[in-house]
Every structure is written in structure tokens, then in C-alpha cells.
Design a protein around this motif. Structure first.
Motif, PDB file in Angstrom:
ATOM      1  N   VAL A  11       0.738  -0.680  -0.106  1.00  0.00           N
ATOM      2  CA  VAL A  11       0.087  -0.072  -0.262  1.00  0.00           C
ATOM      3  C   VAL A  11       0.714   1.603   0.082  1.00  0.00           C
ATOM      4  O   VAL A  11       2.175   1.505   0.555  1.00  0.00           O
ATOM      5  CB  VAL A  11      -1.031  -0.107   1.098  1.00  0.00           C
ATOM      6  N   GLU A  12       0.428   2.275  -0.776  1.00  0.00           N
ATOM      7  CA  GLU A  12       1.619   3.317  -0.787  1.00  0.00           C
ATOM      8  C   GLU A  12       0.567   4.751  -0.619  1.00  0.00           C
ATOM      9  O   GLU A  12      -0.771   4.981  -1.719  1.00  0.00           O
ATOM     10  CB  GLU A  12       2.211   3.259  -2.194  1.00  0.00           C
ATOM     11  N   HIS A  13       1.324   5.485   0.049  1.00  0.00           N
ATOM     12  CA  HIS A  13       0.247   6.351   0.081  1.00  0.00           C
ATOM     13  C   HIS A  13      -0.674   6.934   0.772  1.00  0.00           C
ATOM     14  O   HIS A  13      -1.854   7.574   0.822  1.00  0.00           O
ATOM     15  CB  HIS A  13       0.994   7.843  -1.240  1.00  0.00           C
ATOM     16  N   PRO A  14      -0.814   5.870   1.757  1.00  0.00           N
ATOM     17  CA  PRO A  14      -2.845   6.753   2.693  1.00  0.00           C
ATOM     18  C   PRO A  14      -1.938   7.972   3.390  1.00  0.00           C
ATOM     19  O   PRO A  14      -1.059   8.409   3.895  1.00  0.00           O
ATOM     20  CB  PRO A  14      -2.270   5.098   3.660  1.00  0.00           C
ATOM     21  N   THR A  15      -3.605   8.261   3.174  1.00  0.00           N
ATOM     22  CA  THR A  15      -4.019   9.707   4.073  1.00  0.00           C
ATOM     23  C   THR A  15      -3.109   9.289   5.075  1.00  0.00           C
ATOM     24  O   THR A  15      -3.195   8.278   6.048  1.00  0.00           O
ATOM     25  CB  THR A  15      -5.482  10.155   4.063  1.00  0.00           C
ATOM     26  N   SER A  16      -2.904  10.722   6.209  1.00  0.00           N
ATOM     27  CA  SER A  16      -3.021  10.294   7.456  1.00  0.00           C
ATOM     28  C   SER A  16      -3.941   9.377   7.636  1.00  0.00           C
ATOM     29  O   SER A  16      -4.116   8.820   9.087  1.00  0.00           O
ATOM     30  CB  SER A  16      -2.330  11.849   8.573  1.00  0.00           C
ATOM     31  N   ARG A  17      -5.326   9.965   7.677  1.00  0.00           N
ATOM     32  CA  ARG A  17      -6.841   9.075   8.480  1.00  0.00           C
ATOM     33  C   ARG A  17      -6.539   7.788   8.033  1.00  0.00           C
ATOM     34  O   ARG A  17      -6.925   7.038   8.826  1.00  0.00           O
ATOM     35  CB  ARG A  17      -7.414   9.731   7.880  1.00  0.00           C
ATOM     36  N   VAL A  18      -6.627   7.713   6.965  1.00  0.00           N
ATOM     37  CA  VAL A  18      -6.395   5.825   6.547  1.00  0.00           C
ATOM     38  C   VAL A  18      -4.572   4.907   7.282  1.00  0.00           C
ATOM     39  O   VAL A  18      -5.129   4.202   7.906  1.00  0.00           O
ATOM     40  CB  VAL A  18      -6.161   6.088   4.795  1.00  0.00           C
ATOM     41  N   TYR A  19      -3.998   6.278   7.519  1.00  0.00           N
ATOM     42  CA  TYR A  19      -2.904   5.198   7.968  1.00  0.00           C
ATOM     43  C   TYR A  19      -2.620   5.189   9.281  1.00  0.00           C
ATOM     44  O   TYR A  19      -2.414   4.122   9.734  1.00  0.00           O
ATOM     45  CB  TYR A  19      -1.292   6.531   7.516  1.00  0.00           C
ATOM     46  N   ASP A  20      -3.300   5.785  10.357  1.00  0.00           N
ATOM     47  CA  ASP A  20      -4.106   5.542  11.681  1.00  0.00           C
ATOM     48  C   ASP A  20      -4.943   4.585  11.690  1.00  0.00           C
ATOM     49  O   ASP A  20      -4.993   3.388  12.824  1.00  0.00           O
ATOM     50  CB  ASP A  20      -4.500   6.629  12.125  1.00  0.00           C
ATOM     51  N   GLN A  21      -5.216   3.898  10.375  1.00  0.00           N
ATOM     52  CA  GLN A  21      -6.918   3.151  10.675  1.00  0.00           C
ATOM     53  C   GLN A  21      -6.112   1.876  10.303  1.00  0.00           C
ATOM     54  O   GLN A  21      -6.287   1.126  11.298  1.00  0.00           O
ATOM     55  CB  GLN A  21      -7.655   3.629   9.683  1.00  0.00           C
ATOM     56  N   LEU A  22      -5.251   1.815   9.189  1.00  0.00           N
ATOM     57  CA  LEU A  22      -4.511   0.309   9.311  1.00  0.00           C
ATOM     58  C   LEU A  22      -3.290   0.207  10.614  1.00  0.00           C
ATOM     59  O   LEU A  22      -3.312  -0.560  10.509  1.00  0.00           O
ATOM     60  CB  LEU A  22      -3.182   1.108   8.098  1.00  0.00           C
ATOM     61  N   ARG A  23      -3.183   0.945  11.102  1.00  0.00           N
ATOM     62  CA  ARG A  23      -1.806   0.918  12.178  1.00  0.00           C
ATOM     63  C   ARG A  23      -2.871   0.385  12.790  1.00  0.00           C
ATOM     64  O   ARG A  23      -2.275  -0.625  13.862  1.00  0.00           O
ATOM     65  CB  ARG A  23      -1.244   2.573  12.826  1.00  0.00           C
ATOM     66  N   GLY A  47      -3.198  -2.890  12.992  1.00  0.00           N
ATOM     67  CA  GLY A  47      -2.048  -3.490  13.114  1.00  0.00           C
ATOM     68  C   GLY A  47      -1.741  -4.347  11.550  1.00  0.00           C
ATOM     69  O   GLY A  47      -1.305  -5.213  11.706  1.00  0.00           O
ATOM     70  N   LEU A  48      -2.261  -3.606  10.280  1.00  0.00           N
ATOM     71  CA  LEU A  48      -1.478  -3.711   9.100  1.00  0.00           C
ATOM     72  C   LEU A  48      -0.537  -3.360   8.728  1.00  0.00           C
ATOM     73  O   LEU A  48       0.086  -3.603   7.303  1.00  0.00           O
ATOM     74  CB  LEU A  48      -2.720  -4.062   7.906  1.00  0.00           C
ATOM     75  N   LEU A  49       0.029  -2.755   8.968  1.00  0.00           N
ATOM     76  CA  LEU A  49       0.764  -1.441   8.724  1.00  0.00           C
ATOM     77  C   LEU A  49       2.060  -2.836   7.889  1.00  0.00           C
ATOM     78  O   LEU A  49       2.321  -2.105   6.739  1.00  0.00           O
ATOM     79  CB  LEU A  49       1.539  -0.887   9.680  1.00  0.00           C
ATOM     80  N   ALA A  50       2.730  -3.398   8.714  1.00  0.00           N
ATOM     81  CA  ALA A  50       4.398  -4.000   8.428  1.00  0.00           C
ATOM     82  C   ALA A  50       3.335  -5.131   7.235  1.00  0.00           C
ATOM     83  O   ALA A  50       4.285  -5.386   6.275  1.00  0.00           O
ATOM     84  CB  ALA A  50       4.616  -5.001   9.055  1.00  0.00           C
ATOM     85  N   ALA A  51       1.654  -5.509   7.060  1.00  0.00           N
ATOM     86  CA  ALA A  51       1.398  -6.628   5.894  1.00  0.00           C
ATOM     87  C   ALA A  51       1.731  -5.856   4.594  1.00  0.00           C
ATOM     88  O   ALA A  51       1.786  -6.175   3.938  1.00  0.00           O
ATOM     89  CB  ALA A  51       0.375  -7.536   6.278  1.00  0.00           C
ATOM     90  N   PHE A  52       1.116  -4.666   4.780  1.00  0.00           N
ATOM     91  CA  PHE A  52       0.774  -3.430   3.954  1.00  0.00           C
ATOM     92  C   PHE A  52       2.269  -3.172   3.824  1.00  0.00           C
ATOM     93  O   PHE A  52       2.024  -2.246   2.940  1.00  0.00           O
ATOM     94  CB  PHE A  52       0.054  -2.643   3.892  1.00  0.00           C
ATOM     95  N   GLY A  53       3.283  -3.313   3.910  1.00  0.00           N
ATOM     96  CA  GLY A  53       4.581  -2.583   3.514  1.00  0.00           C
ATOM     97  C   GLY A  53       5.090  -1.065   3.916  1.00  0.00           C
ATOM     98  O   GLY A  53       5.143  -0.301   3.205  1.00  0.00           O
TER      99      GLY A  53
END
Length: 103
Positions: free
Chosen positions: A80-92, A95-101
Motif C-alpha cells: 500500500v502506498e501513500h495512505p492519507t494520515s487518517r487511513v494510515y491511522d486506521q491501518l495502524r 495492525g496492518l502496517l507491516a503486512a502492507f509494507g
């Protein structure tokens, strides 16, 4: 404007661009579009650009997990590339940050 576009870039990677709101109203369709492209093209990599995503609900997150699995079944790298800060927070939070690179 469509919520998803899928293109092949030089080197064969699948470049997916998501836009707007990815939620229960369109996530099944978005999943099908991307997974069908992965199955047909069997690319070496799948890159999901999320800079234009304003909202992502749990069904959108589930769609990303399903796309990651489809990429894995095709032996394609997934990121996953360039998520907005809001989407990044949701993915964090999910617990999916590492899985999504993502860092």
C-alpha cells in the motif's frame, strides 16, 4: 470518477489507484476489479495507491486484506502506498502496517 483504476506499469507491476470513499457500498466491487486483474495478469507486484482515499471503513480494510491474499496466491509482492494520515491511522490501529509494507 471511479473509486478504482488498475493499470500495468513498466516492469509488469499492477498499479491500483483508489479514490474517494471505500466502504460497504463499493468495497465488494473494488475487490472484484482488483482481484480479477491480479488473477488474469499474475503480475510480479501489486501497488495500491491511496493518496486520494478520503474514507475507508472496515469493509475497505477487509478488501485490502483480500487483495493482499490474492497477490500472495499469484506470487506477487503487495504494498500500500501513500495512505492519507487518517487511513494510515486506521491501518495502524488494525495492525496492518507491516503486512502492507508501510513504516
Amino acid at each position: 470518477m471511479d473509486a478504482v483504476s488498475v493499470n500495468t506499469v513498466p516492469g509488469g507491476a499492477l498499479h491500483v489507484v483508489l479514490r474517494g470513499e471505500i466502504d460497504f457500498t463499493n468495497s465488494a466491487w473494488v475487490r472484484k476489479v482488483i482481484c480479477d486483474a491480479v488473477a488474469e495478469q499474475r503480475p510480479p507486484a501489486v501497488r495500491v495507491e491511496m493518496a486520494e482515499v478520503a474514507f475507508l471503513d472496515s469493509s475497505g480494510i477487509g478488501m485490502l486484506v483480500d487483495v493482499m491474499r490474492a497477490a500472495g496466491e499469484a506470487d506477487a509482492a503487495f504494498r500500500v502506498e501513500h495512505p492519507t494520515s487518517r487511513v494510515y491511522d486506521q491501518l495502524r490501529t488494525a495492525g496492518l502496517l507491516a503486512a502492507f509494507g508501510l513504516p
